[in-house]
Design a protein around this motif. Structure first.
Motif, PDB file in Angstrom:
ATOM      1  N   ARG A  22       0.863  -1.184   0.000  1.00  0.00           N
ATOM      2  CA  ARG A  22       0.000   0.000   0.000  1.00  0.00           C
ATOM      3  C   ARG A  22       0.896   1.228   0.000  1.00  0.00           C
ATOM      4  N   ILE A  23       0.490   2.250  -0.725  1.00  0.00           N
ATOM      5  CA  ILE A  23       1.273   3.479  -0.812  1.00  0.00           C
ATOM      6  C   ILE A  23       0.359   4.658  -0.489  1.00  0.00           C
ATOM      7  N   GLU A  24       0.861   5.592   0.253  1.00  0.00           N
ATOM      8  CA  GLU A  24       0.088   6.773   0.626  1.00  0.00           C
ATOM      9  C   GLU A  24       0.086   7.783  -0.529  1.00  0.00           C
ATOM     10  N   ARG A  25      -0.966   8.577  -0.614  1.00  0.00           N
ATOM     11  CA  ARG A  25      -1.064   9.592  -1.667  1.00  0.00           C
ATOM     12  C   ARG A  25       0.128  10.544  -1.678  1.00  0.00           C
ATOM     13  N   ASP A  26       0.612  10.913  -0.506  1.00  0.00           N
ATOM     14  CA  ASP A  26       1.716  11.880  -0.466  1.00  0.00           C
ATOM     15  C   ASP A  26       3.057  11.272  -0.903  1.00  0.00           C
ATOM     16  N   GLU A  27       3.125   9.955  -1.060  1.00  0.00           N
ATOM     17  CA  GLU A  27       4.326   9.306  -1.580  1.00  0.00           C
ATOM     18  C   GLU A  27       4.376   9.337  -3.107  1.00  0.00           C
ATOM     19  N   ILE A  28       3.245   9.624  -3.718  1.00  0.00           N
ATOM     20  CA  ILE A  28       3.140   9.604  -5.181  1.00  0.00           C
ATOM     21  C   ILE A  28       3.567  10.955  -5.727  1.00  0.00           C
ATOM     22  N   THR A  29       4.512  10.925  -6.636  1.00  0.00           N
ATOM     23  CA  THR A  29       4.910  12.164  -7.302  1.00  0.00           C
ATOM     24  C   THR A  29       4.165  12.232  -8.623  1.00  0.00           C
ATOM     25  N   GLY A  30       3.656  13.379  -8.945  1.00  0.00           N
ATOM     26  CA  GLY A  30       2.881  13.542 -10.171  1.00  0.00           C
ATOM     27  C   GLY A  30       1.407  13.690  -9.862  1.00  0.00           C
ATOM     28  N   VAL A  31       0.623  13.685 -10.899  1.00  0.00           N
ATOM     29  CA  VAL A  31      -0.816  13.910 -10.782  1.00  0.00           C
ATOM     30  C   VAL A  31      -1.546  12.583 -10.643  1.00  0.00           C
ATOM     31  N   VAL A  32      -2.484  12.524  -9.716  1.00  0.00           N
ATOM     32  CA  VAL A  32      -3.327  11.357  -9.535  1.00  0.00           C
ATOM     33  C   VAL A  32      -4.741  11.757  -9.919  1.00  0.00           C
ATOM     34  N   PRO A  33      -5.229  11.305 -11.084  1.00  0.00           N
ATOM     35  CA  PRO A  33      -6.589  11.670 -11.490  1.00  0.00           C
ATOM     36  C   PRO A  33      -7.628  11.125 -10.514  1.00  0.00           C
ATOM     37  N   VAL A  34      -8.635  11.914 -10.210  1.00  0.00           N
ATOM     38  CA  VAL A  34      -9.687  11.498  -9.276  1.00  0.00           C
ATOM     39  C   VAL A  34     -10.417  10.288  -9.818  1.00  0.00           C
TER      40      VAL A  34
END
Length: 102
Positions: A71-83
């Protein structure tokens, strides 16, 4: 002599390139949809039951194996995460990072 050295150098570069391709790893970020069939829980928890799902995902991307999944947290993701990729009928889900290897 010069052509022999050039051939040797070319062979070394070819072998080095082959080793890099074989050792290639890539991490994919996948929406962990709560609307799924329960596989999402196995992947997010890092449970053994997620190994098969991670392997199939990696194979679908032309990789040989799944090196890891978690599992990865949203703040670990670099770039745009489409809703649209993270929210379903049950609300917004988590994300899973699947690391695939050649």
């Amino acid at each position: 002599m010069r052509s022999l050295f050039a051939a040797f150098l070319a062979a070394c570069c070819l072998l080095a390139g082959t080793a890099l391709v074989q050792a290639e790893k890539r991490t994919f970020i996948v929406a962990n949809s709560p609307d799924a069939y329960g596989v999402d829980r196995c992947l997010a928890d890092g449970s053994a039951c997620g190994a098969a799902a991670a392997l199939v995902y990696c194979q679908s991307k032309q990789f040989a194996k799944a090196a890891s999944y978690r599992r990865i947290e949203r703040d670990e993701i670099t770039g745009v995460v489409p809703v649209s990729t993270s929210c379903g009928r049950s609300g917004c889900g988590d994300f899973v990072a699947i690391e695939c290897a050649r």
